[in-house]
Write an enzyme that holds these catalytic residues in place. Structure first.
Site, PDB file in Angstrom:
ATOM      1  CG  ASP A  45      -2.101  -1.077   1.409  1.00  0.00           C
ATOM      2  OD1 ASP A  45      -3.159  -0.762   1.236  1.00  0.00           O
ATOM      3  OD2 ASP A  45      -1.524  -2.293   1.427  1.00  0.00           O
ATOM      4  CD  GLU A  68      -6.931   3.602   2.637  1.00  0.00           C
ATOM      5  OE1 GLU A  68      -7.008   2.673   1.419  1.00  0.00           O
ATOM      6  OE2 GLU A  68      -7.424   2.887   3.550  1.00  0.00           O
ATOM      7  CB  ILE A 123      -3.859  -1.722  -2.149  1.00  0.00           C
ATOM      8  CG1 ILE A 123      -2.351  -1.825  -2.605  1.00  0.00           C
ATOM      9  CG2 ILE A 123      -4.587  -3.097  -2.112  1.00  0.00           C
ATOM     10  CD1 ILE A 123      -1.654  -3.096  -2.195  1.00  0.00           C
ATOM     11  CG  ASP A 124     -10.701  -0.320  -2.782  1.00  0.00           C
ATOM     12  OD1 ASP A 124     -10.905   0.117  -1.663  1.00  0.00           O
ATOM     13  OD2 ASP A 124     -11.610  -0.702  -3.697  1.00  0.00           O
ATOM     14  CG  ASP A 275     -12.725   3.318  -0.585  1.00  0.00           C
ATOM     15  OD1 ASP A 275     -11.541   2.685  -0.934  1.00  0.00           O
ATOM     16  OD2 ASP A 275     -12.787   3.328   0.823  1.00  0.00           O
TER      17      ASP A 275
HETATM   18  P1  AMP Z   1     -14.432  -3.764  -0.591  1.00  0.00           P
HETATM   19  O1  AMP Z   1     -13.593  -4.317  -0.911  1.00  0.00           O
HETATM   20  O2  AMP Z   1     -15.730  -3.401  -1.530  1.00  0.00           O
HETATM   21  O3  AMP Z   1     -15.412  -4.398   0.677  1.00  0.00           O
HETATM   22  O4  AMP Z   1     -14.066  -2.343  -0.176  1.00  0.00           O
HETATM   23  C1  AMP Z   1     -12.984  -2.170   0.608  1.00  0.00           C
HETATM   24  C2  AMP Z   1     -13.218  -0.560   1.327  1.00  0.00           C
HETATM   25  O5  AMP Z   1     -13.990  -0.848   2.187  1.00  0.00           O
HETATM   26  C3  AMP Z   1     -11.885  -0.341   2.082  1.00  0.00           C
HETATM   27  O6  AMP Z   1     -11.248   0.676   1.230  1.00  0.00           O
HETATM   28  C4  AMP Z   1     -12.604   0.622   3.056  1.00  0.00           C
HETATM   29  O7  AMP Z   1     -12.268   1.927   2.986  1.00  0.00           O
HETATM   30  C5  AMP Z   1     -13.907   0.304   3.114  1.00  0.00           C
HETATM   31  N1  AMP Z   1     -14.572  -0.309   4.485  1.00  0.00           N
HETATM   32  C6  AMP Z   1     -13.855  -0.358   5.465  1.00  0.00           C
HETATM   33  N2  AMP Z   1     -14.813  -0.417   6.585  1.00  0.00           N
HETATM   34  C7  AMP Z   1     -16.056  -0.373   5.965  1.00  0.00           C
HETATM   35  C8  AMP Z   1     -17.549  -0.493   6.500  1.00  0.00           C
HETATM   36  N3  AMP Z   1     -17.679  -0.695   7.764  1.00  0.00           N
HETATM   37  N4  AMP Z   1     -18.374  -0.005   5.782  1.00  0.00           N
HETATM   38  C9  AMP Z   1     -18.155   0.038   4.360  1.00  0.00           C
HETATM   39  N5  AMP Z   1     -16.845   0.072   3.930  1.00  0.00           N
HETATM   40  C10 AMP Z   1     -15.964  -0.176   4.682  1.00  0.00           C
HETATM   41 MG    MG Z   2      -9.939   1.667  -0.317  1.00  0.00          MG
END
Ligand code: AMP
Ligand code: MG
Length: 330
Positions: A45, A68, A123-124, A275
């Site tokens: 990251d 980030e 890194i998402d 994101d």
């Molecule tokens: P995903 O891979 O779609 O689950 O998304 C990853 C992203 O979810 C990360 O970059 C975080 O910023 C975000 N994230 C972390 N915690 C939460 C949460 N409680 N609700 C929604 N998104 C979140």
């Molecule tokens: Mg992210």
């Protein structure tokens, strides 16, 4: 073409960052450190943010970068081993870089949103990256609150979605690594991560009628998401996928609808712009539609968070109004 320079700059930058992320994963160094906000981070990251910020700062020194990762955290004595790891991996691509250069590049990523700025998630889907699943390196240019350019590298995504595990008959290994690219008003395309010719992306209404959603159950509300999908007639089992790759998956007709409905615990959590920005423009330029759960367009002009929006509804466009109606009735 407008933004041609920025588009190419962003593609080159995410491609280098993707090479770094792949090298870290292949050398089994993709272990997570838990940040004070309890989210995970790896040396990749930080390394990816360093490389991308370096490239943007060199080419567009006036543009702030809203990213980030935070260099102040990495500079703390408790993070010394992590900083050494980041330095070693960045030096494989930038041999003359030292720790102070690297901290300086990463710190460029804590700029403030202005009339024109970049937003970066190095890194998402870090949880997916660590697990060995999908992740994305996402970069977008926002001008006057509108996403104008979006680029996301998905190094683990199969190039051909019809062969997610490769061609079994010829025992050919599945080729992976995709970059999604879009410029406002100029369409969206998929490029191979290794330089090669691209293909334009266009929504096909006959694609699989299924929901796509986070792997991480607490990043949404799966039960409510499945109820809405059923209400509008999406009958196939949902496809779980980490990261912004979900937007690309709809743009290339692997799924029809992405729902991210905030859960009870995080009802007042606003989404980060990094994101979503790159994924939103890719899907919209392919002919899809994105809004929040009330049908409001996502507002990228409110700072680093989508403060004016609640939840995410991203679709192939055809069913969007029906989804918003079903959410209203739910
Ligand atoms: P995903 O891979 O779609 O689950 O998304 C990853 C992203 O979810 C990360 O970059 C975080 O910023 C975000 N994230 C972390 N915690 C939460 C949460 N409680 N609700 C929604 N998104 C979140
Ligand atoms: Mg992210």
């Amino acid at each position: 073409m407008q933004y041609a320079t920025e588009r190419q700059l962003a593609i080159d930058a995410v491609r280098r960052a993707a090479a770094l992320c792949q090298a870290v994963r292949h050398s089994h160094q993709s272990t997570a450190i838990v940040k004070p906000d309890r989210s995970p981070v790896t040396i990749a990251d930080y390394g990816a943010q360093a490389l991308i910020c370096q490239a943007l700062a060199a080419a567009c020194p006036e543009d702030p970068i809203v990213g980030e990762e935070d260099a102040q955290l990495l500079a703390q004595p408790a993070m010394a081993d992590c900083l050494a790891g980041v330095t070693a991996i960045v030096q494989t691509l930038e041999p003359t870089a030292n720790q102070s250069d690297i901290l300086h590049w990463i710190s460029r990523g804590k700029g403030n949103p202005g009339p024109r700025f970049w937003t970066l998630d190095p890194i998402d889907g870090t949880k997916g990256y660590v697990r060995g699943d999908q992740y994305a390196i996402a970069l977008a240019l926002i001008v006057e609150g509108q996403v104008q350019v979006g680029v996301m590298a998905c190094p683990a995504l199969p190039i051909d979605p019809s062969q997610p595990e490769g061609d079994a008959r010829s025992e050919r290994l599945c080729q992976r690594g995709v970059i999604f690219v879009a410029v406002k008003g100029q369409g969206a395309e998929q490029l191979p991560l290794q330089p090669g010719s691209g293909q334009s992306l266009r929504i096909n209404p006959g694609g699989p009628q299924r929901l796509i959603e986070s792997v991480e159950l607490d990043h949404g509300t799966p039960r409510d998401q499945h109820q809405i999908a059923a209400a509008i007639g999406l009958t196939l089992p949902p496809l779980p996928m980490d990261s912004l790759a979900k937007y690309g998956a709809i743009a290339r007709n692997e799924a029809a609808l992405y729902l991210r409905l905030p859960s009870g615990k995080s009802l007042d959590r606003s989404e980060n712009i990094w994101d979503h920005a790159a994924g939103v423009i890719v899907l919209e330029e392919a002919g899809g539609q994105v809004s929040d759960r009330h049908g409001k367009p996502l507002d990228f002009g409110r700072g680093s968070k989508l403060e004016a929006n609640v939840g995410i509804v991203a679709s192939n466009g055809l069913m969007h109004d029906r989804v918003i109606m079903a959410l209203r009735e739910a």
